[in-house]
Design a protein around this motif. Structure first.
Motif, mmCIF file in Angstrom:
data_model
loop_
_atom_site.group_PDB
_atom_site.id
_atom_site.type_symbol
_atom_site.label_atom_id
_atom_site.label_comp_id
_atom_site.label_asym_id
_atom_site.label_seq_id
_atom_site.Cartn_x
_atom_site.Cartn_y
_atom_site.Cartn_z
ATOM 1 N N UNK A 139 0.942 -1.371 0.050
ATOM 2 C CA UNK A 139 0.009 -0.025 -0.009
ATOM 3 C C UNK A 139 0.889 1.536 0.142
ATOM 4 N N UNK A 140 2.214 1.269 0.235
ATOM 5 C CA UNK A 140 2.967 2.307 0.681
ATOM 6 C C UNK A 140 4.064 2.513 -0.456
ATOM 7 N N UNK A 141 4.594 1.145 -0.930
ATOM 8 C CA UNK A 141 5.864 1.549 -1.522
ATOM 9 C C UNK A 141 5.585 1.585 -3.049
ATOM 10 N N UNK A 142 6.649 2.408 -3.738
ATOM 11 C CA UNK A 142 6.694 2.538 -5.343
ATOM 12 C C UNK A 142 7.946 1.827 -5.867
ATOM 13 N N UNK A 143 8.173 1.336 -7.003
ATOM 14 C CA UNK A 143 9.339 0.593 -7.252
ATOM 15 C C UNK A 143 10.576 1.813 -6.838
ATOM 16 N N UNK A 144 11.523 1.161 -6.149
ATOM 17 C CA UNK A 144 12.853 1.544 -5.904
ATOM 18 C C UNK A 144 12.645 2.633 -4.345
ATOM 19 N N UNK A 145 11.616 2.702 -3.869
ATOM 20 C CA UNK A 145 11.478 3.187 -2.568
ATOM 21 C C UNK A 145 12.304 2.458 -1.612
ATOM 22 N N UNK A 146 13.127 3.135 -0.687
ATOM 23 C CA UNK A 146 14.039 2.489 0.250
ATOM 24 C C UNK A 146 13.326 2.145 1.625
ATOM 25 N N UNK A 147 13.557 1.309 2.164
ATOM 26 C CA UNK A 147 13.092 1.185 3.635
ATOM 27 C C UNK A 147 14.084 0.745 4.549
ATOM 28 N N UNK A 148 14.355 1.530 5.541
ATOM 29 C CA UNK A 148 15.453 1.275 6.708
ATOM 30 C C UNK A 148 15.302 0.173 7.587
ATOM 31 N N UNK A 149 16.184 -0.957 7.663
ATOM 32 C CA UNK A 149 15.912 -1.878 8.589
ATOM 33 C C UNK A 149 17.150 -2.122 9.369
ATOM 34 N N UNK A 150 16.904 -2.439 10.663
ATOM 35 C CA UNK A 150 18.054 -2.761 11.486
ATOM 36 C C UNK A 150 18.567 -4.132 11.429
ATOM 37 N N UNK A 151 19.812 -4.269 11.425
ATOM 38 C CA UNK A 151 20.452 -5.639 11.598
ATOM 39 C C UNK A 151 20.886 -5.882 12.755
ATOM 40 N N UNK A 152 20.556 -7.212 13.470
ATOM 41 C CA UNK A 152 19.906 -8.255 12.840
ATOM 42 C C UNK A 152 18.336 -7.826 13.011
ATOM 43 N N UNK A 153 17.775 -8.531 11.928
ATOM 44 C CA UNK A 153 16.387 -8.253 11.688
ATOM 45 C C UNK A 153 15.414 -9.510 11.544
ATOM 46 N N UNK A 154 14.152 -9.304 11.933
ATOM 47 C CA UNK A 154 13.379 -10.557 11.841
ATOM 48 C C UNK A 154 13.257 -10.772 10.330
ATOM 49 N N UNK A 155 13.565 -12.291 10.006
ATOM 50 C CA UNK A 155 13.792 -12.814 8.705
ATOM 51 C C UNK A 155 12.869 -12.133 7.536
ATOM 52 N N UNK A 156 11.632 -11.913 7.796
ATOM 53 C CA UNK A 156 10.829 -11.601 6.601
ATOM 54 C C UNK A 156 10.798 -10.168 6.184
ATOM 55 N N UNK A 157 10.989 -9.417 7.262
ATOM 56 C CA UNK A 157 11.229 -7.800 6.632
ATOM 57 C C UNK A 157 11.821 -7.442 5.170
ATOM 58 N N UNK A 158 13.080 -7.905 5.036
ATOM 59 C CA UNK A 158 13.748 -7.541 3.640
ATOM 60 C C UNK A 158 12.952 -8.401 2.418
ATOM 61 N N UNK A 159 12.353 -9.527 2.744
ATOM 62 C CA UNK A 159 11.914 -10.108 1.723
ATOM 63 C C UNK A 159 10.557 -9.581 1.449
ATOM 64 N N UNK A 160 9.664 -9.366 2.136
ATOM 65 C CA UNK A 160 8.506 -8.569 2.132
ATOM 66 C C UNK A 160 8.570 -7.342 1.258
ATOM 67 N N UNK A 161 9.484 -6.450 1.722
ATOM 68 C CA UNK A 161 9.790 -5.125 0.974
ATOM 69 C C UNK A 161 10.169 -5.568 -0.366
ATOM 70 N N UNK A 162 11.123 -6.508 -0.516
ATOM 71 C CA UNK A 162 11.322 -6.871 -2.000
ATOM 72 C C UNK A 162 10.273 -7.049 -2.956
ATOM 73 N N UNK A 174 17.269 -1.096 3.040
ATOM 74 C CA UNK A 174 18.622 -0.743 3.301
ATOM 75 C C UNK A 174 18.829 -0.853 4.834
ATOM 76 N N UNK A 175 20.052 -1.502 4.984
ATOM 77 C CA UNK A 175 20.254 -2.005 6.428
ATOM 78 C C UNK A 175 21.393 -1.196 7.323
ATOM 79 N N UNK A 176 21.125 -1.073 8.368
ATOM 80 C CA UNK A 176 21.834 -0.509 9.406
ATOM 81 C C UNK A 176 22.548 -1.471 10.163
#
Ligand code: PMP
Ligand code: GLU
Length: 397
Positions: free
Chosen positions: A109-132, A139-141
């Motif tokens: 509902x919120x992302x358009x192609x190429x929008x970046x989402x900042x995620x802290x590492x270590x992260x819960x496994x599903x966040x990066x995959x769902x963003x993609x 984008x990882x910290x």
């Protein structure tokens, strides 16, 4: 045939895969200790089960509104007011098939192609995959153990770009059990306001907190934070209801409307019977939760005490959720029966093979040098499992 290039890049959930593998080994009669599962080992409380039976008997077995039934939305609104002093209207709430579907809906509902989402590492496994999956870019910290695996505003500034659309905060955190203080959250909320970006606050472990810590929802810090935050929560962890698949989100009504539209096509309503059961859960007695939290704390205390006595490993004392991140980096380069441990994956594989203990390799959370142990398993299993881990480590040459 060329299948979806996007789907080909999605990794399966390693936490679910390890849980399934341990369960399968057990069913084959193998004496395996599973520290993989991120799910309470308790059964769903009786009154919640009864509410489901009544719902079935009374014929609540039909389609409901796609975004969920009014009774459950009202119970959720009441919960937000009571626990977080957050006031939402019915059109600001969506109920989905687990928090996972809420998250999927949020990104869609919120992302358009190429929008970046900042995620802290270590992260819960599903966040990066769902963003993609929603054409966003994670984008990882890299957070530091010295800072309790929390990101700071300086970290956020370094990760920020013109394309940043959202930051994710998972509080209390899976896999580290870390909890952000009100002051830390205020700084993060100020940063989001300055940059005019969304905040996704996953608070699914809200009630699983130890040591008299207090949960603060970032959405409640100011009118501005309220408007730009999407709060995610659910019944899976708090009420031992992982299999019922009910999660919910609260946000600005325009975001919830898009999420509901998407859900109306992808799954329609979440399971009707589970929704009625969830009313009984959320509206029910807090004492059941308190009992579970007491038991989780007892297990955590045993676990960290025992780990502190095993040479060559260390940990960060978790303040919430039900996981311990075990630092195993000192075992790298050592051997067992001619096999060298060179990362968290080989450590986990060898531990499962030699001692029949299932843990989740840190690599699944974006960090090597660690494995995650869940203490959502019986004290008996914890004792036996840690004895085996100790033996495994002592046997490394
Ligand atoms: N967020 C976090 C941080 C989790 O650990 C989980 C556990 N699966 C979820 C969301 C999703 O929970 P569920 O889909 O069972 O509601
Ligand atoms: N969230 C839990 C975990 O991290 C359950 C598994 C999953 O949903 O991925 O283990």
């Amino acid at each position: 045939m060329i299948l979806s290039e996007k789907a080909e890049k999605i990794q399966p959930s390693i936490t679910l895969a390890i849980t399934a593998k341990a369960k399968k080994m057990k069913s084959e009669g193998i004496d395996v200790i599973g520290f993989g599962a991120g799910e309470p080992d308790f059964n769903t409380p009786e009154n919640i089960q009864q509410a489901a039976v009544s719902a079935m008997k009374e014929g609540y077995t039909k389609y409901t509104p796609a975004s969920g039934i009014a009774e459950l939305k009202k119970a959720i609104m009441k919960k937000f007011k009571k626990d977080n002093d957050l006031k939402y209207d019915e059109n600001q709430i969506i109920i989905s098939t687990g928090a996972k579907q809420c998250l999927t809906n949020v990104f869609a509902a919120t992302l358009n192609s190429g929008d970046e989402v900042i995620i802290a590492v270590p992260y819960w496994v599903s966040y990066p995959e769902l963003v993609k999956l929603s054409d966003g870019i994670p984008v990882f910290i890299d957070t530091k153990k010295e800072n309790d695996f929390k990101y700071t505003v300086e970290d956020l500034k370094a990760a920020y770009s013109e394309k940043t659309k959202m930051i994710i905060i998972n509080n209390p955190n899976n896999p580290t059990g870390t909890i952000y203080s009100k002051e830390e959250l205020e700084k993060i909320a100020d940063f989001a306001r300055e940059k005019d970006i969304l905040i996704l606050s996953d608070e699914i472990y809200e009630k699983l907190i130890y040591d008299e810590m207090k949960h603060v929802s970032i959405a409640g810090l100011s009118e501005d934070a309220y408007k730009r935050t999407i709060v995610i929560n659910g019944v899976s962890k708090t009420y031992a209801m992982t299999g019922w698949r009910i999660g919910y989100a609260a946000a600005d009504k325009d975001i919830i409307k898009l999420m509901s539209n998407i859900q109306s096509h992808t799954t329609g309503n979440p399971n009707s019977i589970a929704q009625y059961a969830s009313v009984a859960a959320i509206d029910g007695e807090e004492s059941q939760i308190e009992e579970m939290v007491r038991e989780f704390k007892r297990r955590r205390d045993y676990m960290v005490d025992k780990i502190s006595k095993i040479p060559g490993v260390s940990y960060l004392n978790p303040k919430g959720a039900f996981y311990v991140m075990l630092n195993i980096s000192e075992t790298f380069g050592k051997n067992i029966d001619g096999v060298t441990i060179d990362d968290s994956l080989s450590f986990s594989e060898q531990l499962l093979e030699k001692e029949k203990v299932a843990v989740v390799p840190g690599l699944g959370f974006g960090i090597d040098g660690y494995v995650r142990l869940s203490y959502a398993t019986s004290m008996e299993n914890i004792k036996e499992g840690l004895d085996r881990i100790e033996r495994f480590i002592l046997n490394l040459k």
